[in-house]
Design a protein around this motif. Structure first.
Motif, PDB file in Angstrom:
ATOM      1  N   LYS A 110       1.014  -1.308   0.185  1.00 27.19           N
ATOM      2  CA  LYS A 110       0.016  -0.050   0.231  1.00 27.19           C
ATOM      3  C   LYS A 110       0.550   1.328  -0.010  1.00 27.19           C
ATOM      4  CE  LYS A 110      -4.110  -1.932   2.320  1.00 27.19           C
ATOM      5  NZ  LYS A 110      -4.927  -2.008   3.310  1.00 27.19           N
ATOM      6  N   ILE A 111       2.258   1.096   0.371  1.00 24.81           N
ATOM      7  CA  ILE A 111       2.904   2.450   0.451  1.00 24.81           C
ATOM      8  C   ILE A 111       2.900   3.006  -1.019  1.00 24.81           C
ATOM      9  CG2 ILE A 111       5.402   1.139   0.030  1.00 24.81           C
ATOM     10  CD1 ILE A 111       6.228   3.185   2.339  1.00 24.81           C
ATOM     11  N   LEU A 112       2.992   1.999  -2.096  1.00 23.62           N
ATOM     12  CA  LEU A 112       3.236   2.587  -3.228  1.00 23.62           C
ATOM     13  C   LEU A 112       1.858   3.781  -3.771  1.00 23.62           C
ATOM     14  CD1 LEU A 112       4.210  -0.824  -5.252  1.00 23.62           C
ATOM     15  CD2 LEU A 112       5.764   1.153  -4.302  1.00 23.62           C
ATOM     16  N   ARG A 113       0.949   3.535  -3.038  1.00 23.60           N
ATOM     17  CA  ARG A 113       0.014   4.461  -3.521  1.00 23.60           C
ATOM     18  C   ARG A 113       0.236   5.850  -2.834  1.00 23.60           C
ATOM     19  NH1 ARG A 113      -5.248   1.128  -0.704  1.00 23.60           N
ATOM     20  NH2 ARG A 113      -4.775  -0.763  -1.666  1.00 23.60           N
ATOM     21  N   VAL A 114       1.226   6.127  -2.023  1.00 20.15           N
ATOM     22  CA  VAL A 114       1.465   7.559  -1.444  1.00 20.15           C
ATOM     23  C   VAL A 114       2.680   7.899  -1.701  1.00 20.15           C
ATOM     24  CG1 VAL A 114      -0.234   6.947   0.292  1.00 20.15           C
ATOM     25  CG2 VAL A 114       1.983   6.184   0.866  1.00 20.15           C
ATOM     26  N   ILE A 115       3.560   7.287  -2.530  1.00 20.47           N
ATOM     27  CA  ILE A 115       5.182   7.706  -2.508  1.00 20.47           C
ATOM     28  C   ILE A 115       5.074   9.185  -3.024  1.00 20.47           C
ATOM     29  CG2 ILE A 115       5.995   5.455  -3.155  1.00 20.47           C
ATOM     30  CD1 ILE A 115       5.978   6.136  -5.854  1.00 20.47           C
ATOM     31  N   ASP A 116       4.001   9.685  -3.653  1.00 22.24           N
ATOM     32  CA  ASP A 116       3.950  11.184  -4.006  1.00 22.24           C
ATOM     33  C   ASP A 116       4.081  12.168  -2.731  1.00 22.24           C
ATOM     34  OD1 ASP A 116       4.378  10.575  -6.799  1.00 22.24           O
ATOM     35  OD2 ASP A 116       2.248  10.707  -6.973  1.00 22.24           O
ATOM     36  N   LYS A 117       3.512  11.436  -1.627  1.00 21.31           N
ATOM     37  CA  LYS A 117       3.476  12.412  -0.676  1.00 21.31           C
ATOM     38  C   LYS A 117       4.805  12.536   0.026  1.00 21.31           C
ATOM     39  CE  LYS A 117      -1.393  11.591   0.271  1.00 21.31           C
ATOM     40  NZ  LYS A 117      -2.472  11.134   1.180  1.00 21.31           N
ATOM     41  N   PHE A 118       5.706  11.533  -0.044  1.00 21.32           N
ATOM     42  CA  PHE A 118       6.943  11.926   0.774  1.00 21.32           C
ATOM     43  C   PHE A 118       8.138  11.515  -0.220  1.00 21.32           C
ATOM     44  CE2 PHE A 118       5.868   7.109   0.644  1.00 21.32           C
ATOM     45  CZ  PHE A 118       7.199   6.613   0.676  1.00 21.32           C
ATOM     46  N   THR A 119       8.173  11.736  -1.395  1.00 23.25           N
ATOM     47  CA  THR A 119       9.196  11.709  -2.464  1.00 23.25           C
ATOM     48  C   THR A 119       9.174  12.425  -3.519  1.00 23.25           C
ATOM     49  OG1 THR A 119       8.663   9.568  -3.474  1.00 23.25           O
ATOM     50  CG2 THR A 119      10.268   9.426  -1.454  1.00 23.25           C
ATOM     51  N   TYR A 120       9.963  13.151  -4.051  1.00 23.60           N
ATOM     52  CA  TYR A 120       9.957  13.678  -5.472  1.00 23.60           C
ATOM     53  C   TYR A 120      10.315  12.662  -6.561  1.00 23.60           C
ATOM     54  CZ  TYR A 120       9.888  18.018  -3.143  1.00 23.60           C
ATOM     55  OH  TYR A 120       9.294  19.452  -2.314  1.00 23.60           O
ATOM     56  N   GLU A 121       9.974  12.866  -7.660  1.00 23.98           N
ATOM     57  CA  GLU A 121      10.507  11.868  -8.493  1.00 23.98           C
ATOM     58  C   GLU A 121      11.839  11.616  -8.959  1.00 23.98           C
ATOM     59  OE1 GLU A 121       9.359  11.433 -13.390  1.00 23.98           O
ATOM     60  OE2 GLU A 121       8.487  12.892 -12.394  1.00 23.98           O
ATOM     61  N   ASN A 122      12.683  12.810  -8.728  1.00 24.05           N
ATOM     62  CA  ASN A 122      14.010  12.755  -8.873  1.00 24.05           C
ATOM     63  C   ASN A 122      14.661  11.853  -7.907  1.00 24.05           C
ATOM     64  OD1 ASN A 122      14.079  14.509  -6.732  1.00 24.05           O
ATOM     65  ND2 ASN A 122      14.979  16.454  -7.944  1.00 24.05           N
ATOM     66  N   SER A 156       7.771  19.302   5.981  1.00 25.69           N
ATOM     67  CA  SER A 156       7.090  17.929   5.141  1.00 25.69           C
ATOM     68  C   SER A 156       8.308  16.875   5.040  1.00 25.69           C
ATOM     69  CB  SER A 156       6.189  18.086   3.876  1.00 25.69           C
ATOM     70  OG  SER A 156       7.264  18.634   3.160  1.00 25.69           O
ATOM     71  N   LEU A 157       7.792  15.778   5.249  1.00 28.43           N
ATOM     72  CA  LEU A 157       8.718  14.328   4.698  1.00 28.43           C
ATOM     73  C   LEU A 157       9.103  14.686   3.378  1.00 28.43           C
ATOM     74  CD1 LEU A 157       6.987  11.445   6.571  1.00 28.43           C
ATOM     75  CD2 LEU A 157       8.863  13.082   7.572  1.00 28.43           C
ATOM     76  N   LYS A 158       8.436  15.224   2.388  1.00 25.89           N
ATOM     77  CA  LYS A 158       8.676  15.367   1.081  1.00 25.89           C
ATOM     78  C   LYS A 158       9.694  16.403   0.845  1.00 25.89           C
ATOM     79  CE  LYS A 158       6.662  15.646  -3.304  1.00 25.89           C
ATOM     80  NZ  LYS A 158       5.413  15.416  -4.121  1.00 25.89           N
ATOM     81  N   LYS A 159       9.517  17.703   1.407  1.00 27.78           N
ATOM     82  CA  LYS A 159      10.141  18.854   1.215  1.00 27.78           C
ATOM     83  C   LYS A 159      11.674  19.046   1.963  1.00 27.78           C
ATOM     84  CE  LYS A 159       9.834  23.714   0.584  1.00 27.78           C
ATOM     85  NZ  LYS A 159       8.687  24.806   0.842  1.00 27.78           N
ATOM     86  N   HIS A 160      11.662  18.583   3.271  1.00 28.84           N
ATOM     87  CA  HIS A 160      12.773  18.830   4.088  1.00 28.84           C
ATOM     88  C   HIS A 160      13.490  17.699   4.554  1.00 28.84           C
ATOM     89  CE1 HIS A 160       9.622  22.077   4.628  1.00 28.84           C
ATOM     90  NE2 HIS A 160      10.963  22.927   4.361  1.00 28.84           N
ATOM     91  N   TYR A 161      13.181  16.534   3.954  1.00 28.26           N
ATOM     92  CA  TYR A 161      13.920  15.301   4.443  1.00 28.26           C
ATOM     93  C   TYR A 161      14.323  14.588   3.452  1.00 28.26           C
ATOM     94  CZ  TYR A 161      11.914  16.528   8.804  1.00 28.26           C
ATOM     95  OH  TYR A 161      11.413  17.220  10.170  1.00 28.26           O
TER      96      TYR A 161
END
Length: 204
Positions: A110-122, A156-161
């Motif tokens: 299920k984690i694959l559904r939310v990867i956009d919330k904590f990672t960038y494409e690069n 946010s986990l996406k932007k700052h970590y």
């Protein structure tokens, strides 16, 4: 009290316990009076996780309490740093002279559904397709552990970590970073696997 795993190192005591129905967890003995109101509406499993952490603490520092400031746990008396994590039936505690963050996560597609919330494409280019769940669970867990060291309601986990590219054969020295406009703190994460879980430790 039987431990499930001991990941302690030279600077920190890091213990993991797996709940068993035969375990004695007396709320009147283990829970701090200051936290009675906080847990009154907890689900029974979540309350068990809280009590397991307290029992672990008593095995390390029997005269200490876990209290909270803005939802973040701290030791009283504050003579060491603490981090806690739980995912039923597991719970873990880390006590260190330095800032420390730990996290436990179950591997779940299920984690694959939310990867956009904590990672960038690069951030994703190094991840093999056939082990995506493992890699993304590790990344999530490392970022959660970093958050427990450096946290802000504005972050946010996406932007700052950030978690740098890594390989599964080198899980004890994953490079990672916490950053914003003012700070950039380079850290290393250590990841362990057991059962179907990922356990992460980040120490400052």
């Amino acid at each position: 009290m039987p431990l499930y795993r001991d990941f302690s190192d030279d600077t920190a005591t890091i213990l993991v316990w797996k709940y068993d129905e035969n375990d004695e967890l007396n709320i009147d003995e283990l829970l701090e009076p200051e936290n009675a109101e906080k847990v009154k509406d907890y689900h029974p499993k979540k309350l068990l996780e809280v009590l397991i952490v307290r029992k672990l603490l008593k095995s390390i520092k029997p005269n200490s309490k876990i209290l909270y400031k803005e939802r973040e746990p701290f030791l009283s008396p504050k003579d060491a740093e603490i981090s806690i994590t739980h995912s039923y039936p597991f719970a873990a505690i880390a006590i260190s002279k330095n800032k420390i963050g730990i996290d436990i996560e179950k591997f779940n597609p299920k984690i694959l559904r939310v990867i956009d919330k904590f990672t960038y494409e690069n951030e994703r280019g190094f991840i093999p397709f056939d082990t995506e769940v493992v890699f993304y669970t590790i990344i999530w867990s490392v970022k959660e552990s970093m958050y427990k060291i450096h946290h802000s309601k504005h972050w946010s986990l996406k932007k700052h970590y950030e978690v740098r590219p890594f390989e599964l054969k080198h899980l004890h020295s994953i490079k990672c970073r916490v950053h914003d406009d003012q700070i950039s703190d380079e850290l290393k994460a250590r990841v362990e696997f057991f059962d179907e879980y990922c356990f992460t430790v980040v120490e400052e």
